[in-house]
Design an enzyme around this catalytic site. Structure first.
Site, PDB file in Angstrom:
ATOM      1  N   ARG A  17      64.306   2.543  47.047  1.00  0.00           N
ATOM      2  CA  ARG A  17      63.312   2.316  46.004  1.00  0.00           C
ATOM      3  C   ARG A  17      61.963   1.943  46.627  1.00  0.00           C
ATOM      4  NH1 ARG A  17      64.065  -1.811  40.979  1.00  0.00           N
ATOM      5  NH2 ARG A  17      62.004  -1.534  40.150  1.00  0.00           N
ATOM      6  N   ARG A  37      58.664   5.560  41.495  1.00  0.00           N
ATOM      7  CA  ARG A  37      59.721   5.059  42.381  1.00  0.00           C
ATOM      8  C   ARG A  37      60.768   6.140  42.528  1.00  0.00           C
ATOM      9  NH1 ARG A  37      60.602   0.446  38.259  1.00  0.00           N
ATOM     10  NH2 ARG A  37      58.395   0.132  37.932  1.00  0.00           N
ATOM     11  N   ASP A  61      64.743   4.015  39.359  1.00  0.00           N
ATOM     12  CA  ASP A  61      64.556   2.762  38.629  1.00  0.00           C
ATOM     13  C   ASP A  61      65.657   2.663  37.579  1.00  0.00           C
ATOM     14  OD1 ASP A  61      63.619   0.459  37.541  1.00  0.00           O
ATOM     15  OD2 ASP A  61      61.998   1.389  36.400  1.00  0.00           O
ATOM     16  N   ASP A  71      67.714   0.362  34.829  1.00  0.00           N
ATOM     17  CA  ASP A  71      67.635  -0.857  34.026  1.00  0.00           C
ATOM     18  C   ASP A  71      68.856  -0.974  33.120  1.00  0.00           C
ATOM     19  OD1 ASP A  71      65.162  -1.889  34.829  1.00  0.00           O
ATOM     20  OD2 ASP A  71      64.103  -0.411  33.608  1.00  0.00           O
ATOM     21  N   MET A 116      65.044  29.006  29.631  1.00  0.00           N
ATOM     22  CA  MET A 116      66.361  28.758  30.227  1.00  0.00           C
ATOM     23  C   MET A 116      66.196  28.012  31.555  1.00  0.00           C
ATOM     24  SD  MET A 116      68.762  31.884  29.174  1.00  0.00           S
ATOM     25  CE  MET A 116      68.172  33.094  30.340  1.00  0.00           C
ATOM     26  N   GLY A 117      65.045  27.383  31.750  1.00  0.00           N
ATOM     27  CA  GLY A 117      64.845  26.570  32.958  1.00  0.00           C
ATOM     28  C   GLY A 117      64.583  27.432  34.182  1.00  0.00           C
ATOM     29  N   HIS A 154      59.096  28.865  36.834  1.00  0.00           N
ATOM     30  CA  HIS A 154      58.117  29.448  37.740  1.00  0.00           C
ATOM     31  C   HIS A 154      56.783  29.451  36.996  1.00  0.00           C
ATOM     32  CE1 HIS A 154      58.670  32.929  35.179  1.00  0.00           C
ATOM     33  NE2 HIS A 154      59.963  32.970  35.483  1.00  0.00           N
ATOM     34  N   GLY A 211      55.255  31.649  35.412  1.00  0.00           N
ATOM     35  CA  GLY A 211      55.274  32.303  34.101  1.00  0.00           C
ATOM     36  C   GLY A 211      55.579  31.270  33.025  1.00  0.00           C
ATOM     37  N   GLN A 262      73.595  34.947  25.281  1.00  0.00           N
ATOM     38  CA  GLN A 262      72.734  36.090  25.573  1.00  0.00           C
ATOM     39  C   GLN A 262      73.066  36.773  26.897  1.00  0.00           C
ATOM     40  OE1 GLN A 262      69.121  33.527  25.493  1.00  0.00           O
ATOM     41  NE2 GLN A 262      68.393  34.886  27.111  1.00  0.00           N
ATOM     42  N   GLU A 322      55.219  38.112  27.360  1.00  0.00           N
ATOM     43  CA  GLU A 322      55.244  39.579  27.210  1.00  0.00           C
ATOM     44  C   GLU A 322      56.159  40.214  28.244  1.00  0.00           C
ATOM     45  OE1 GLU A 322      51.181  40.860  27.403  1.00  0.00           O
ATOM     46  OE2 GLU A 322      50.702  39.991  25.443  1.00  0.00           O
TER      47      GLU A 322
HETATM   48  P1  AMP Z   1      63.444  32.480  30.353  1.00  0.00           P
HETATM   49  O1  AMP Z   1      63.559  31.089  30.877  1.00  0.00           O
HETATM   50  O2  AMP Z   1      63.587  33.533  31.392  1.00  0.00           O
HETATM   51  O3  AMP Z   1      64.281  32.711  29.133  1.00  0.00           O
HETATM   52  O4  AMP Z   1      61.938  32.631  29.871  1.00  0.00           O
HETATM   53  C1  AMP Z   1      61.363  31.738  28.966  1.00  0.00           C
HETATM   54  C2  AMP Z   1      60.071  32.306  28.474  1.00  0.00           C
HETATM   55  O5  AMP Z   1      59.207  32.540  29.583  1.00  0.00           O
HETATM   56  C3  AMP Z   1      60.245  33.654  27.768  1.00  0.00           C
HETATM   57  O6  AMP Z   1      59.423  33.700  26.629  1.00  0.00           O
HETATM   58  C4  AMP Z   1      59.813  34.633  28.811  1.00  0.00           C
HETATM   59  O7  AMP Z   1      59.299  35.849  28.278  1.00  0.00           O
HETATM   60  C5  AMP Z   1      58.714  33.860  29.512  1.00  0.00           C
HETATM   61  N1  AMP Z   1      58.488  34.409  30.848  1.00  0.00           N
HETATM   62  C6  AMP Z   1      59.403  34.705  31.783  1.00  0.00           C
HETATM   63  N2  AMP Z   1      58.818  35.243  32.877  1.00  0.00           N
HETATM   64  C7  AMP Z   1      57.496  35.299  32.617  1.00  0.00           C
HETATM   65  C8  AMP Z   1      56.339  35.747  33.350  1.00  0.00           C
HETATM   66  N3  AMP Z   1      56.441  36.266  34.575  1.00  0.00           N
HETATM   67  N4  AMP Z   1      55.145  35.645  32.765  1.00  0.00           N
HETATM   68  C9  AMP Z   1      55.006  35.137  31.511  1.00  0.00           C
HETATM   69  N5  AMP Z   1      56.041  34.681  30.787  1.00  0.00           N
HETATM   70  C10 AMP Z   1      57.268  34.757  31.322  1.00  0.00           C
END
Ligand code: AMP
Length: 395
Positions: free
Chosen positions: A27, A36, A39, A41, A140-141, A144, A146, A171, A258
């Site tokens: 810590r 930190r 932490d 608690d 979905m985590g 990056h 985007g 999906q 897009e």
């Molecule tokens: P995902 O986590 O892959 O389901 O993406 C979550 C959101 O991020 C979706 O709306 C994707 O279309 C968007 N996304 C994924 N890759 C890109 C990118 N290279 N540029 C812009 N948006 C993105």
């Protein structure tokens, strides 16, 4: 994060263990109340009140802290629900509290993570009641740039920004793809903390799917062609999770990339057909310097696969250029692009098509803005991409 423990330990022993864990994690406390490594608690012990100099239970500051109370609501709505209704951010600060003394919590505190539908609903209802606009970024985590571009756009257009992180099993049409999908919650949380997101909704599978979903969905060509053909069930799975999220969060703006153009149009259609109180905002595709569209799956590419990947965007740009120089027959553009892709032996084309950008219909002749869409396999990795193109005469 707030966790519930069932233990025979005395409160003092529990505190000692917390302190040992903190020490083991080295810590650091150069700044009082500053960042930190760890932490821990003791916040609340059922039916106990302790008022010793080094252990006060309930924790004396828990009711000042949005980042405690909001996740606590998942475990105990009785304590936290009332607090959430009464303490929504008043000036766009951290939920309930923006400063402790001179310390700006936005700079240090991680965003609260909640994991139940009820907490998300309460949070969103309370925000709207307070006159706040809500922006939602479903993901979905494995973030990056985007993702962060969507989040930043959302933050710039709304009072409260909620990011959802859930790898939606429905999906994935291939179980192995679901298993190997990149997950990195720790790094994602660091990114969300840097961005000062207001709330993270990260439910477990059982929370979103306590029982099998029976309701089906189809949206004509949008769900049966291209992605629909090569990933049967994928867009239906997207529909289910996005519809759930919209129904829980309620009126909001929702941000989609897009990059997944067919998904974007499908979600738009769903909102329109079902009168959902959600405005869909589309955001441009973010790319690497060499043109490869950022994707969570890119980390799975080997060096050789990665070298082949920019060829997708290069080919898309060739098609775009042909259209913008006056070629208005989709089949001719597609043929030339197919030839160009064939040059690369690692790239196996699944589909390459041109659709009207507004409604996904097949243009006999290119007279309005179109999208050129493709999906390929580079060995076992599947990549999709698309670009917009406008007929020369329209420019
Ligand atoms: P995902 O986590 O892959 O389901 O993406 C979550 C959101 O991020 C979706 O709306 C994707 O279309 C968007 N996304 C994924 N890759 C890109 C990118 N290279 N540029 C812009 N948006 C993105």
């Amino acid at each position: 994060m707030v966790a519930e423990l069932y233990t025979d330990l005395s409160p003092r022993n529990l505190l000692e263990i917390c302190q040992k864990l903190e020490n083991d994690a080295m810590r650091q406390r150069e700044i009082v109340n500053g960042p930190r490594t760890l932490d821990l608690d003791v916040l609340w012990i059922e039916n106990e009140e302790i008022d010793d100099p080094d252990l006060i239970v309930p924790h004396p500051r828990m009711f000042e802290r949005g980042f405690v109370m909001i996740p606590l609501n998942d475990l105990n709505t009785e304590i936290a629900g009332k607090w959430i209704r009464e303490n929504m951010p008043k000036e766009g600060g951290y939920p309930g509290i923006s400063h402790i003394g001179s310390l700006n919590l936005k700079e240090y505190a991680p965003p609260p993570i909640i994991s139940t539908k009820e907490s998300l609903r309460q949070f969103a209802d309370a925000a709207r009641k307070d006159g706040k606009t809500i922006g939602l970024v479903p993901t979905m985590g494995a973030f990056h740039k985007g993702h962060t571009s969507l989040i930043q756009r959302c933050q710039s257009e709304n009072d409260i920004s909620i990011v959802t992180v859930f790898v939606n099993p429905l999906q994935f049409n291939e179980p192995d793809d679901f298993k190997s999908y990149p997950r990195d919650m720790e790094q994602d949380m660091e990114i969300l903390e840097d961005l000062s997101v207001d709330l993270v909704f990260a439910p477990e599978q059982e929370e979103m799917y306590p029982e099998p979903v029976l309701l089906g969905f189809s949206a004509g060509a949008l769900t049966s062609e291209l992605e629909g053909e090569y990933r049967p069930g994928h867009l239906e799975g997207v529909f289910t999770i996005v519809a759930k999220l919209f129904n829980i969060a309620g009126q909001c703006r929702a941000y989609f990339g897009e990059k997944d153009y067919q998904q974007l149009l499908t979600v738009r259609q769903m909102v329109k057909d079902l009168c959902m109180p959600v405005e869909i905002i589309s955001c441009p595709t973010v790319r690497e310097a060499d043109g490869l569209a950022l994707s969570s799956r890119n980390v799975l590419l080997s060096q050789e696969q990665r070298e082949a990947a920019p060829h997708l965007y290069k080919t898309l740009l060739e098609g775009k250029q042909l259209i913008e120089e006056g070629e208005n027959k989709p089949s001719r553009v597609i043929k030339k692009m197919q030839r160009s892709l064939k040059v690369h032996p690692r790239i196996n084309l699944q589909y390459l098509d041109i659709r009207n950008a507004s409604d996904f219909s097949v243009p006999p002749k290119i007279t309005e803005p179109v999208r050129i869409l493709l999906a390929v396999q580079i060995d076992e990795i599947r990549l999709i991409d698309n670009v917009t193109a406008e007929a020369a005469a329209k420019k």
